[in-house]
Design a protein around this motif. Sequence first.
Motif, mmCIF file in Angstrom:
data_model
loop_
_atom_site.group_PDB
_atom_site.id
_atom_site.type_symbol
_atom_site.label_atom_id
_atom_site.label_comp_id
_atom_site.label_asym_id
_atom_site.label_seq_id
_atom_site.Cartn_x
_atom_site.Cartn_y
_atom_site.Cartn_z
ATOM 1 N N VAL A 96 27.159 84.740 50.144
ATOM 2 C CA VAL A 96 26.730 85.925 50.881
ATOM 3 C C VAL A 96 25.291 86.273 50.553
ATOM 4 O O VAL A 96 24.566 86.817 51.379
ATOM 5 N N ASN A 97 24.853 85.949 49.357
ATOM 6 C CA ASN A 97 23.524 86.329 48.905
ATOM 7 C C ASN A 97 22.820 85.115 48.306
ATOM 8 O O ASN A 97 23.467 84.116 47.991
ATOM 9 N N ASP A 98 21.534 85.225 48.167
ATOM 10 C CA ASP A 98 20.745 84.155 47.564
ATOM 11 C C ASP A 98 20.590 84.453 46.073
ATOM 12 O O ASP A 98 19.619 85.065 45.643
ATOM 13 N N TRP A 99 21.568 84.028 45.276
ATOM 14 C CA TRP A 99 21.584 84.353 43.856
ATOM 15 C C TRP A 99 20.613 83.461 43.080
ATOM 16 O O TRP A 99 20.453 82.288 43.394
ATOM 17 N N ASP A 100 20.022 84.047 42.054
ATOM 18 C CA ASP A 100 19.133 83.282 41.182
ATOM 19 C C ASP A 100 19.837 82.802 39.921
ATOM 20 O O ASP A 100 19.393 81.845 39.293
ATOM 21 N N LEU A 101 20.950 83.460 39.547
ATOM 22 C CA LEU A 101 21.633 83.102 38.307
ATOM 23 C C LEU A 101 23.045 83.676 38.327
ATOM 24 O O LEU A 101 23.266 84.772 38.858
ATOM 25 N N VAL A 102 23.988 82.918 37.749
ATOM 26 C CA VAL A 102 25.357 83.404 37.535
ATOM 27 C C VAL A 102 25.605 83.410 36.026
ATOM 28 O O VAL A 102 25.355 82.414 35.349
ATOM 29 N N ILE A 103 26.077 84.543 35.498
ATOM 30 C CA ILE A 103 26.475 84.648 34.089
ATOM 31 C C ILE A 103 27.969 84.926 34.068
ATOM 32 O O ILE A 103 28.416 85.948 34.598
ATOM 33 N N ALA A 104 28.744 84.003 33.497
ATOM 34 C CA ALA A 104 30.205 84.101 33.564
ATOM 35 C C ALA A 104 30.827 83.953 32.183
ATOM 36 O O ALA A 104 30.364 83.133 31.374
ATOM 37 N N ASP A 105 31.850 84.769 31.936
ATOM 38 C CA ASP A 105 32.634 84.618 30.722
ATOM 39 C C ASP A 105 33.525 83.384 30.870
ATOM 40 O O ASP A 105 33.984 83.064 31.965
ATOM 41 N N VAL A 106 33.748 82.670 29.774
ATOM 42 C CA VAL A 106 34.591 81.470 29.824
ATOM 43 C C VAL A 106 36.058 81.844 29.946
ATOM 44 O O VAL A 106 36.787 81.333 30.794
ATOM 45 N N MET A 107 36.527 82.753 29.092
ATOM 46 C CA MET A 107 37.946 83.074 29.022
ATOM 47 C C MET A 107 38.280 84.219 29.974
ATOM 48 O O MET A 107 38.088 85.396 29.659
ATOM 49 N N MET A 108 38.749 83.866 31.166
ATOM 50 C CA MET A 108 39.183 84.851 32.146
ATOM 51 C C MET A 108 40.532 84.425 32.703
ATOM 52 O O MET A 108 40.806 83.217 32.814
ATOM 53 N N PRO A 109 41.395 85.381 33.057
ATOM 54 C CA PRO A 109 42.686 84.992 33.635
ATOM 55 C C PRO A 109 42.519 84.398 35.021
ATOM 56 O O PRO A 109 41.516 84.625 35.699
ATOM 57 N N LYS A 110 43.487 83.610 35.421
ATOM 58 C CA LYS A 110 43.564 82.947 36.728
ATOM 59 C C LYS A 110 42.516 81.853 36.874
ATOM 60 O O LYS A 110 42.837 80.710 37.118
ATOM 61 N N MET A 111 41.246 82.192 36.746
ATOM 62 C CA MET A 111 40.189 81.192 36.879
ATOM 63 C C MET A 111 39.216 81.331 35.710
ATOM 64 O O MET A 111 38.556 82.346 35.570
ATOM 65 N N SER A 112 39.138 80.300 34.869
ATOM 66 C CA SER A 112 38.240 80.347 33.718
ATOM 67 C C SER A 112 36.795 80.139 34.163
ATOM 68 O O SER A 112 36.516 79.747 35.297
ATOM 69 N N ILE B 11 25.025 80.459 33.342
ATOM 70 C CA ILE B 11 25.142 80.664 31.899
ATOM 71 C C ILE B 11 26.586 81.034 31.598
ATOM 72 O O ILE B 11 27.147 81.931 32.230
ATOM 73 N N LEU B 12 27.202 80.343 30.638
ATOM 74 C CA LEU B 12 28.558 80.667 30.212
ATOM 75 C C LEU B 12 28.516 81.471 28.920
ATOM 76 O O LEU B 12 27.740 81.165 28.006
ATOM 77 N N LEU B 13 29.363 82.495 28.850
ATOM 78 C CA LEU B 13 29.466 83.342 27.664
ATOM 79 C C LEU B 13 30.836 83.148 27.025
ATOM 80 O O LEU B 13 31.845 83.122 27.726
ATOM 81 N N THR B 14 30.886 83.025 25.717
ATOM 82 C CA THR B 14 32.161 82.920 25.021
ATOM 83 C C THR B 14 31.984 83.261 23.564
ATOM 84 O O THR B 14 30.891 83.150 23.006
ATOM 85 N N ALA B 15 33.065 83.681 22.953
ATOM 86 C CA ALA B 15 33.032 83.958 21.525
ATOM 87 C C ALA B 15 33.180 82.697 20.696
ATOM 88 O O ALA B 15 32.956 82.692 19.491
ATOM 89 N N ARG B 16 33.597 81.596 21.348
ATOM 90 C CA ARG B 16 33.783 80.331 20.639
ATOM 91 C C ARG B 16 32.491 79.517 20.682
ATOM 92 O O ARG B 16 31.789 79.507 21.686
ATOM 93 N N TYR B 17 32.212 78.826 19.614
ATOM 94 C CA TYR B 17 30.980 78.039 19.555
ATOM 95 C C TYR B 17 31.224 76.662 18.968
ATOM 96 O O TYR B 17 30.309 76.013 18.481
ATOM 97 N N GLN B 18 32.480 76.186 19.010
ATOM 98 C CA GLN B 18 32.747 74.837 18.543
ATOM 99 C C GLN B 18 32.102 73.823 19.488
ATOM 100 O O GLN B 18 31.886 74.092 20.674
ATOM 101 N N LYS B 19 31.847 72.635 18.945
ATOM 102 C CA LYS B 19 31.145 71.618 19.721
ATOM 103 C C LYS B 19 31.912 71.248 20.986
ATOM 104 O O LYS B 19 31.320 71.042 22.046
ATOM 105 N N GLU B 20 33.263 71.131 20.858
ATOM 106 C CA GLU B 20 34.030 70.716 22.026
ATOM 107 C C GLU B 20 33.945 71.741 23.151
ATOM 108 O O GLU B 20 33.988 71.381 24.340
ATOM 109 N N ASP B 21 33.819 73.047 22.817
ATOM 110 C CA ASP B 21 33.700 74.076 23.844
ATOM 111 C C ASP B 21 32.354 73.977 24.557
ATOM 112 O O ASP B 21 32.274 74.077 25.783
ATOM 113 N N ILE B 22 31.292 73.808 23.766
ATOM 114 C CA ILE B 22 29.962 73.673 24.358
ATOM 115 C C ILE B 22 29.897 72.416 25.222
ATOM 116 O O ILE B 22 29.364 72.428 26.335
#
Length: 1023
Positions: A738-754, A774-785
């Motif tokens: 719908v819009n011309d977005w320049d950036l999306v910032i999303a949390d990793v852990m969300m219900p229904k759709m991560s 950009i993904l946001l999460t409280a986890r910082y293990q290598k496998e998550d990144i």
Amino acid sequence: MPTQKTMSKKKICLIIIGFFMLLSSFRVGWIMYHKTPDEPQAVNGVIDLSDNVLIDDQTYTLNGEWTFYPNLFLTPGTDNSLSKSSIQVPNNWVENLGQQNEPPAYGYGTYRVRIKLPRNEEDYYGLQIMNVTSSAEVYINDKRVAGINEPTTSDTSKATKRGPFIGTFHTDADQVELMIHVSNYDMALTGGITDSVILGTATGIKQDVQNSLTLQFVVSVIYILHSFYAFMIYALGKGRFQKQLLFYGIMLVIAGFAILIDDAIVLQLPIDYISSHHLLFFLFNSTLLSMLLFIKHLFNIQSRFYPYIYSVLIVMTLVQITIPYEHYNYFLTLMVIYYFSAIPFLFIQTIRTIQKGFPGAIYVLLFITSYTSNTIWGATIKFTSFNIPYYPFDFIVSVAVIALLLFKNHIDVLKLNQTHTEKLEEADQKKDEFLANTSHELRNPLHGMLNTAQTILHDQAHTLTDATKQHLQLIVQIGERMTHTLNDLIDMTRLKDQQIKLNIRHMHIHAILPGVLGMLTAVSQKKGVHIHTHIPASFPKVQADEHRLIQILFNLLHNATKFTNEGTITIEGEVDEDSALAKIHVKDTGIGMRDDVLESIFQPYEQADGATSYGGIGLGLSICKQLVELHGGTLSATSTYGKGSTFTFTLPLAEGLEDDKVLSEVAAAVETNKDDKAFEIDPSVLPDHQKAKKGTKAKILLVDDDSINLKILSHMLEQDYEVTAVESGDQALSLIHVNDWDLVIADVMMPKMSGYELTEKIRETYTLSELPVILLTARYQKEDIYTGFIAGANDYVTKPTDTLELKARVEALTAMKHSVKEQLRTEAAWLQAQIQPHFLFNTLNTIAALSEIDTSRMVRLLDEFGNYLRKSFAMYNTEKLVSLDTEIELAQSYLYIEKERFGERLQVEWDVDSHTNVNIPPLTIQPLLENAVRHGVLKRQRGGLITIRIVNHYDYFTVEIEDNGVGMTQKVINQALNNDDTLKSSIGVANTHKRLKQQFGRGLTIKSKPGVGTTVQFVILRQ
């Protein structure tokens, strides 16, 4: 794991030579043990064994000079005056057939020898014919005693059996006549009796045959059993055990099957003689290929020669099973050369691996040495016709050394596990200490922050703006949540160290429920959840620590609220008179749990799949269970997936009568809150984050299911950016186009759709540069990144988010997005500016030619050429949008020039609807027309037609360029859209596709058929 200890090449070579000599000494000993010295030879068709003694463990070969009757099946007792010759047994009969056969080994004949029998206590004898090519019948005097297949005088049937066969006979005479009818219409180059005929007692012959069959069968079973173990370990390991076990198992299966159908032929297959030889060679080659793959994956060998070795072996195998058998002699030479090239290669690779510090590779070196010894000795025995029982030891040694390697690896793993276990136990203890110390250290500054924020809210409320109050209240909420987590960590450590002491007293649950329910109001701001109590007013007191009982109830209710999106939570109580226990039930209508989850929910740090998106670290239920057990009660759970859960805990009942005063106070409190609405948690109304600031700021889309996090992120960014916030991945996807977005910032852990799934869906339409994430999460293990970047994220920020860090990353990615936009627009203008010299020269030549014949057409062409140049080099080509009229004028000038140049070869039709106030990215239509002209219709000798359609659909326009030129394949279309450097014919197509996709959310649609034509279409949305 490799070690630092290495062996020298000299030592490794000595090990190889020594082991080979050891294996060879065993083989020589086996041959010497079974070989009879100074055996008599047949001379002129007679073999004299009368001076020898025949016992069960002694046999004699009937080798030597036999009488041969070519092209004749001699009837037993026939006169010897018939045409005959002498022939050596064993030997190929090609030179003795007496005719020029084609193939040379095809034919039939009779072998005849008179045997003067050795002294024998019994009169029962046995014959073992080791190999006849390919059909035979054996007669003693005039009686048939054995046979294989059916000898014929012509090529009427194919032989299906091969290998040794036996016969027994009884005679009282001191000599017998042995006659063998042999025919061969299967093997083109070899025929007749090609291996020894052995005489012995009936018992001895049968025992020798049985011994060989048994040894072969045992070795084959050993191989197949070991392959089963290898396959099972590979399958059960689920990827922890690599492909070397798979290829090792395949190698053993193939080798085990080959053993069954070779030598003494344990398993006769229902296939013809030639096919059985083809199959054997195929199995030998497959065994070598599997061994190559086994060693490659075992040591992770990265050699450039490996693909060539595979390829040559596969090609040779395919040739082997397809070429006529008469060419096998030549092919066999190539196979021998290949084998003796591949095996040294394996030796070299294994030696290098040992020198790199893998001592376990010495077992593989012994395995290769055993395989080589078996190959060399097997070929030697085949060519020299040694007659010995089946030799199994090289095969057994091969499996044994790999078994030793696997045992060693298993022992190494056990030792490593033991070491890691000790380290983990030590680390676990240090972790508990660290958590305890850190939690204590964090609580003080956290409480200071909370106290400061609360003081400002209380003392300076009249001077604060509403926005500042909201931000301070948000700080307090976040601090309370963090305090709850820190308390859980401290309690978990203290429970583990048995440091918690209970202050047990008689208390009424009604006295603490209002306070617990009050605390939950702040926790569930956006939940439409109602909490009801159904505990009777007369419910007796319980023995409990008040502080810990509050903690138990709060954790259970908080957990129920967290996993109930809508519905009710009910607190019920009952008394078990028999056990003197009070049972408290906390029921919810939430998402429920599966049975497998119920088994682990009370373990520390354990959470159900998807539960992490609801927050927490998985300590609450574990702490509750341990606290209840400290009170002498139990905590249990039942659940129905999708319908809700029930947690039940028990507490000891208090003894004695209730205090009347306390009871009346409790009853009054209950009466006051009797209406269920007093315990309802009304859903909070979130601020409208959809209202974005208007202007030229970069547009950012925030996605997080936690409203508090959305408030924090919006507050961080809204001064510098135009921010829109949504609470689910589905809402985000609905706004992407719908819009011309320049950036999306999303949390990793969300219900229904991560956040991972959301990023993957965004990447289906937009590249990394077209829409950064950009993904946001409280986890910082290598496998998550790693998972985040694989999903298509541009950056990864851990929570809690640092404001300066987040702003820096946002600024970098929005700047990148802006530069990509500018680059695409500049690239389009640059592409148009690169007008090829031949176009200019050809246009000028056309103008010069028209000056001679038609000046009016020349003037018109000069006008259009000038208009084309002005619009091609115009400054507005670097703008984001231009009017559709401007684009059409440029396209018309270009097509007019080309039509003047090519005349009737180029036909143009325009079909344009009204298009007032319609804008389009500059230089969009003309590059597509240029492709249609140059690489479409003009590729045909007769030329063709180009049709330009612009259709008004009210909400949008479609632009379609159709030509009846040479067309394209789908592969060429994909290359054009993806800017493949190998495709030189796409002039600005990829650039146009990207700019349209950025502007309108979709790019070019190209449909084409070779020889028919091409249609290019795109959509213009009304702005």
